[in-house]
Design a protein around this motif. Structure first.
Motif, PDB file in Angstrom:
ATOM      1  N   GLY A  26       0.808  -1.212   0.000  1.00  0.00           N
ATOM      2  CA  GLY A  26       0.000   0.000   0.000  1.00  0.00           C
ATOM      3  C   GLY A  26       0.841   1.261   0.000  1.00  0.00           C
ATOM      4  N   PHE A  27       1.939   1.233   0.737  1.00  0.00           N
ATOM      5  CA  PHE A  27       2.829   2.396   0.801  1.00  0.00           C
ATOM      6  C   PHE A  27       3.565   2.605  -0.524  1.00  0.00           C
ATOM      7  CE2 PHE A  27       7.014   4.263   1.747  1.00  0.00           C
ATOM      8  CZ  PHE A  27       6.603   5.467   2.301  1.00  0.00           C
ATOM      9  N   VAL A  28       4.089   1.522  -1.083  1.00  0.00           N
ATOM     10  CA  VAL A  28       4.874   1.599  -2.314  1.00  0.00           C
ATOM     11  C   VAL A  28       3.999   1.958  -3.517  1.00  0.00           C
ATOM     12  CG1 VAL A  28       6.282   0.222  -3.914  1.00  0.00           C
ATOM     13  CG2 VAL A  28       6.674   0.059  -1.461  1.00  0.00           C
ATOM     14  N   THR A  29       2.747   1.519  -3.499  1.00  0.00           N
ATOM     15  CA  THR A  29       1.876   1.726  -4.659  1.00  0.00           C
ATOM     16  C   THR A  29       0.732   2.695  -4.359  1.00  0.00           C
ATOM     17  OG1 THR A  29       0.451  -0.154  -4.130  1.00  0.00           O
ATOM     18  CG2 THR A  29       2.380  -0.600  -5.507  1.00  0.00           C
ATOM     19  N   ALA A  30       0.928   3.590  -3.434  1.00  0.00           N
ATOM     20  CA  ALA A  30      -0.135   4.535  -3.059  1.00  0.00           C
ATOM     21  C   ALA A  30      -0.641   5.284  -4.297  1.00  0.00           C
ATOM     22  CB  ALA A  30       0.389   5.521  -2.030  1.00  0.00           C
ATOM     23  N   PRO A  31      -1.958   5.459  -4.386  1.00  0.00           N
ATOM     24  CA  PRO A  31      -2.510   6.194  -5.525  1.00  0.00           C
ATOM     25  C   PRO A  31      -1.886   7.593  -5.616  1.00  0.00           C
ATOM     26  CG  PRO A  31      -4.260   5.203  -4.220  1.00  0.00           C
ATOM     27  CD  PRO A  31      -2.986   5.027  -3.455  1.00  0.00           C
ATOM     28  N   GLY A  32      -1.512   7.954  -6.801  1.00  0.00           N
ATOM     29  CA  GLY A  32      -0.871   9.254  -6.997  1.00  0.00           C
ATOM     30  C   GLY A  32      -1.645  10.113  -7.971  1.00  0.00           C
ATOM     31  N   ALA A  33      -0.905  10.961  -8.648  1.00  0.00           N
ATOM     32  CA  ALA A  33      -1.501  11.921  -9.575  1.00  0.00           C
ATOM     33  C   ALA A  33      -2.242  11.221 -10.715  1.00  0.00           C
ATOM     34  CB  ALA A  33      -0.426  12.842 -10.125  1.00  0.00           C
ATOM     35  N   TRP A  34      -1.677  10.121 -11.215  1.00  0.00           N
ATOM     36  CA  TRP A  34      -2.322   9.393 -12.306  1.00  0.00           C
ATOM     37  C   TRP A  34      -3.727   8.951 -11.900  1.00  0.00           C
ATOM     38  CZ3 TRP A  34      -3.733   4.156 -11.986  1.00  0.00           C
ATOM     39  CH2 TRP A  34      -4.279   3.623 -13.158  1.00  0.00           C
ATOM     40  N   ALA A  90      -0.573  -8.709  -5.771  1.00  0.00           N
ATOM     41  CA  ALA A  90      -0.198  -8.327  -7.140  1.00  0.00           C
ATOM     42  C   ALA A  90      -1.082  -7.216  -7.695  1.00  0.00           C
ATOM     43  CB  ALA A  90      -0.282  -9.550  -8.059  1.00  0.00           C
ATOM     44  N   TRP A  91      -2.309  -7.104  -7.207  1.00  0.00           N
ATOM     45  CA  TRP A  91      -3.260  -6.180  -7.817  1.00  0.00           C
ATOM     46  C   TRP A  91      -2.791  -4.725  -7.757  1.00  0.00           C
ATOM     47  CZ3 TRP A  91      -6.093  -1.949  -6.436  1.00  0.00           C
ATOM     48  CH2 TRP A  91      -7.034  -1.529  -7.377  1.00  0.00           C
ATOM     49  N   SER A  92      -2.394  -4.242  -6.598  1.00  0.00           N
ATOM     50  CA  SER A  92      -2.011  -2.824  -6.465  1.00  0.00           C
ATOM     51  C   SER A  92      -0.854  -2.420  -7.364  1.00  0.00           C
ATOM     52  CB  SER A  92      -1.693  -2.480  -5.010  1.00  0.00           C
ATOM     53  OG  SER A  92      -2.886  -2.403  -4.268  1.00  0.00           O
ATOM     54  N   PRO A  93       0.239  -3.187  -7.418  1.00  0.00           N
ATOM     55  CA  PRO A  93       1.312  -2.798  -8.338  1.00  0.00           C
ATOM     56  C   PRO A  93       0.865  -2.775  -9.796  1.00  0.00           C
ATOM     57  CG  PRO A  93       2.130  -4.414  -6.761  1.00  0.00           C
ATOM     58  CD  PRO A  93       0.639  -4.317  -6.568  1.00  0.00           C
ATOM     59  N   ILE A  94      -0.011  -3.718 -10.170  1.00  0.00           N
ATOM     60  CA  ILE A  94      -0.488  -3.736 -11.554  1.00  0.00           C
ATOM     61  C   ILE A  94      -1.377  -2.530 -11.824  1.00  0.00           C
ATOM     62  CG2 ILE A  94      -1.935  -4.993 -13.210  1.00  0.00           C
ATOM     63  CD1 ILE A  94      -0.894  -7.595 -11.786  1.00  0.00           C
ATOM     64  N   PHE A  95      -2.302  -2.247 -10.911  1.00  0.00           N
ATOM     65  CA  PHE A  95      -3.244  -1.144 -11.105  1.00  0.00           C
ATOM     66  C   PHE A  95      -2.556   0.212 -10.968  1.00  0.00           C
ATOM     67  CE2 PHE A  95      -6.518   1.903 -10.097  1.00  0.00           C
ATOM     68  CZ  PHE A  95      -7.608   1.509 -10.847  1.00  0.00           C
ATOM     69  N   PHE A  96      -1.905   0.451  -9.835  1.00  0.00           N
ATOM     70  CA  PHE A  96      -1.383   1.782  -9.537  1.00  0.00           C
ATOM     71  C   PHE A  96       0.005   2.045 -10.118  1.00  0.00           C
ATOM     72  CE2 PHE A  96      -4.413   1.160  -5.971  1.00  0.00           C
ATOM     73  CZ  PHE A  96      -5.269   2.215  -6.269  1.00  0.00           C
ATOM     74  N   SER A  97       0.921   1.093 -10.031  1.00  0.00           N
ATOM     75  CA  SER A  97       2.283   1.342 -10.509  1.00  0.00           C
ATOM     76  C   SER A  97       2.403   1.145 -12.014  1.00  0.00           C
ATOM     77  CB  SER A  97       3.288   0.436  -9.784  1.00  0.00           C
ATOM     78  OG  SER A  97       3.285   0.723  -8.399  1.00  0.00           O
ATOM     79  N   ALA A  98       1.905   0.015 -12.515  1.00  0.00           N
ATOM     80  CA  ALA A  98       1.977  -0.247 -13.953  1.00  0.00           C
ATOM     81  C   ALA A  98       0.878   0.501 -14.713  1.00  0.00           C
ATOM     82  CB  ALA A  98       1.880  -1.742 -14.228  1.00  0.00           C
ATOM     83  N   GLN A  99      -0.130   0.981 -13.988  1.00  0.00           N
ATOM     84  CA  GLN A  99      -1.259   1.711 -14.564  1.00  0.00           C
ATOM     85  C   GLN A  99      -1.978   0.892 -15.638  1.00  0.00           C
ATOM     86  OE1 GLN A  99       0.295   5.563 -15.734  1.00  0.00           O
ATOM     87  NE2 GLN A  99       0.949   5.997 -13.642  1.00  0.00           N
ATOM     88  N   ARG A 100      -2.108  -0.402 -15.334  1.00  0.00           N
ATOM     89  CA  ARG A 100      -2.780  -1.331 -16.241  1.00  0.00           C
ATOM     90  C   ARG A 100      -4.112  -1.746 -15.632  1.00  0.00           C
ATOM     91  NH1 ARG A 100      -0.356  -3.416 -20.811  1.00  0.00           N
ATOM     92  NH2 ARG A 100      -2.558  -3.883 -21.103  1.00  0.00           N
ATOM     93  N   VAL A 101      -5.088  -0.891 -15.801  1.00  0.00           N
ATOM     94  CA  VAL A 101      -6.421  -1.122 -15.246  1.00  0.00           C
ATOM     95  C   VAL A 101      -7.030  -2.394 -15.839  1.00  0.00           C
ATOM     96  CG1 VAL A 101      -8.719  -0.117 -14.967  1.00  0.00           C
ATOM     97  CG2 VAL A 101      -6.704   1.356 -14.880  1.00  0.00           C
ATOM     98  N   ASP A 102      -6.745  -2.652 -17.108  1.00  0.00           N
ATOM     99  CA  ASP A 102      -7.285  -3.833 -17.779  1.00  0.00           C
ATOM    100  C   ASP A 102      -6.728  -5.132 -17.190  1.00  0.00           C
ATOM    101  OD1 ASP A 102      -4.730  -3.142 -18.766  1.00  0.00           O
ATOM    102  OD2 ASP A 102      -5.201  -3.763 -20.827  1.00  0.00           O
TER     103      ASP A 102
END
Length: 154
Positions: A26-34, A90-102
């Motif tokens: 959660g800390f590493v992949t916290a939602p940001g500007a994107w 795995a979900w948070s890094p994929i969604f927030f860091s990789a920005q791969r909502v799909d």
């Protein structure tokens, strides 16, 4: 199910793995500007809801995992428990860091299927472990719809 003093160490380990893992991710992949720029559906909860909900869920996930682990490390419920944890983390890094909502949508749907499988299989031997996953299933079902709505809107 009686708890012996030595087994409390196992419970503590499960709590540490799940809570610390969730906290770190959660800390590493916290939602940001994107994430702030994405269009979200009207049912998107306020951001302050997520931390307390996940903290409570992670505690229940840890206890359920510990309970099935005590019954057998190679048994299907224990294996499903580990699979759901990998998918969850795995979900948070994929969604927030990789920005791969799909791709995140695919992961969260697999997560939901795994959670339901855990509920069904663990319910045969440990009703408490199964019931501990019910709120988790409800939240992940909601999160799946939310993920899907964000994907459609963006």
């Amino acid at each position: 199910m009686n708890v012996r003093a030595g087994e409390l160490g196992g419970l503590f380990l499960f709590l540490v793995i799940v809570l610390c893992g969730g906290l770190i991710i959660g800390f590493v992949t916290a939602p940001g500007a994107w994430y702030a720029t994405l269009s979200k559906p009207p049912f998107n909860p306020p951001s302050w809801v997520f931390a307390p909900v996940w903290t409570a869920l992670y505690m229940m996930i840890a206890v359920a995992g510990w309970r099935v682990w005590r019954e057998g490390r190679s048994r299907a419920p224990t294996k499903l428990w580990w699979v759901q944890l990998v998918l969850n983390f795995a979900w948070s890094p994929i969604f927030f860091s990789a920005q791969r909502v799909d791709i995140a949508l695919g992961v969260i749907v697999l997560l939901l299927i795994t959670i339901i499988g855990f509920i069904v299989i663990s319910g045969q031997r440990d009703k408490i472990a199964s019931l501990l996953f019910a709120p988790y299933a409800a939240w992940v079902a909601f999160a799946s719809v939310l993920n899907g709505a964000i994907w459609l809107l963006n």
